[in-house]
Design an enzyme around this catalytic site. Sequence first.
Site, PDB file in Angstrom:
ATOM      1  N   GLU A   1       0.801  -1.219   0.000  1.00  0.00           N
ATOM      2  CA  GLU A   1       0.000   0.000   0.000  1.00  0.00           C
ATOM      3  C   GLU A   1       0.839   1.276   0.000  1.00  0.00           C
ATOM      4  O   GLU A   1       0.307   2.353  -0.257  1.00  0.00           O
ATOM      5  CB  GLU A   1      -0.959  -0.017   1.198  1.00  0.00           C
ATOM      6  CG  GLU A   1      -1.984  -1.137   1.108  1.00  0.00           C
ATOM      7  CD  GLU A   1      -2.808  -1.308   2.366  1.00  0.00           C
ATOM      8  OE1 GLU A   1      -3.859  -1.964   2.283  1.00  0.00           O
ATOM      9  OE2 GLU A   1      -2.412  -0.808   3.440  1.00  0.00           O
TER      10      GLU A   1
ATOM     11  N   ASP B   1     -11.879  -6.756  -2.114  1.00  0.00           N
ATOM     12  CA  ASP B   1     -12.710  -7.946  -1.920  1.00  0.00           C
ATOM     13  C   ASP B   1     -14.103  -7.492  -1.518  1.00  0.00           C
ATOM     14  O   ASP B   1     -14.354  -6.300  -1.333  1.00  0.00           O
ATOM     15  CB  ASP B   1     -12.107  -8.859  -0.845  1.00  0.00           C
ATOM     16  CG  ASP B   1     -11.987  -8.161   0.502  1.00  0.00           C
ATOM     17  OD1 ASP B   1     -12.978  -8.158   1.248  1.00  0.00           O
ATOM     18  OD2 ASP B   1     -10.914  -7.601   0.794  1.00  0.00           O
TER      19      ASP B   1
END
EC number: 3.2.2.9
Length: 234
Positions: free
Chosen positions: A12, A198
């Site tokens: 990230e 997700d």
Amino acid sequence: MPIAIIGAMEEEVNLLRNELSERKDTVIANYHFYEGLLNSVPVVILKSGIGKVNAAIGTTLLLDHFKPSSVINTGSAGGFRAGLKVGDVVVSTEVRHHDVDVTAFGYEYGQVPGMPAAYTADPKLIATAEAVIERMDAIRVVHGLIVTGDSFIHDTERSNLIKTNFPDVAAVEMEAAPIAQVCHQFDVPFVVTRSISDSADEEASLSFDEFLEIASINSAKMVMEVVRTLADSE
């Protein structure tokens, strides 16, 4: 003062860190901070580690040591709002804890005693994100409530509980609320931009592993544009 960028995982922060010029690395209490110029704008990037305590400690060190003008939390999240797909980006309007329950004493579900029930993202930072949205046709961006807890949500039962307590939730993750809480205590404006990795269901762990890179790239692109736009507006 620099703009602060916080991501929990290596994936990230890696893209943003690699874009830094005049980079300087600092380690404080085992937390890694990366100072430099991102598109000629002074920034400091924190890799906080996963979870609420890690995020709170890292953010406290960041705000106390580097004195940033604002905080952008970036990374991945599970999508809750109908229609959200992997790679879409959610910009926070507000952030709440989803795993705090002191309702027996009259507090709202998710509210830490002595703290607000919700942490509202800075209007200027939201407006900046909106301006960025208009320039990023390839990435779908929505606004909404982001909720935080110390669990990776990967089953329908827990997803339904979160939806029951927070019907308007757009995304769920593991760091944003403590980051927002620390920013509230320091009176530093913040915004959260999270890319969907997700759907917070039984397939979440497989989806997360497969799509983390896509989510991280999209969120990083969004952050770079927000930083550039903030600098241009000053």
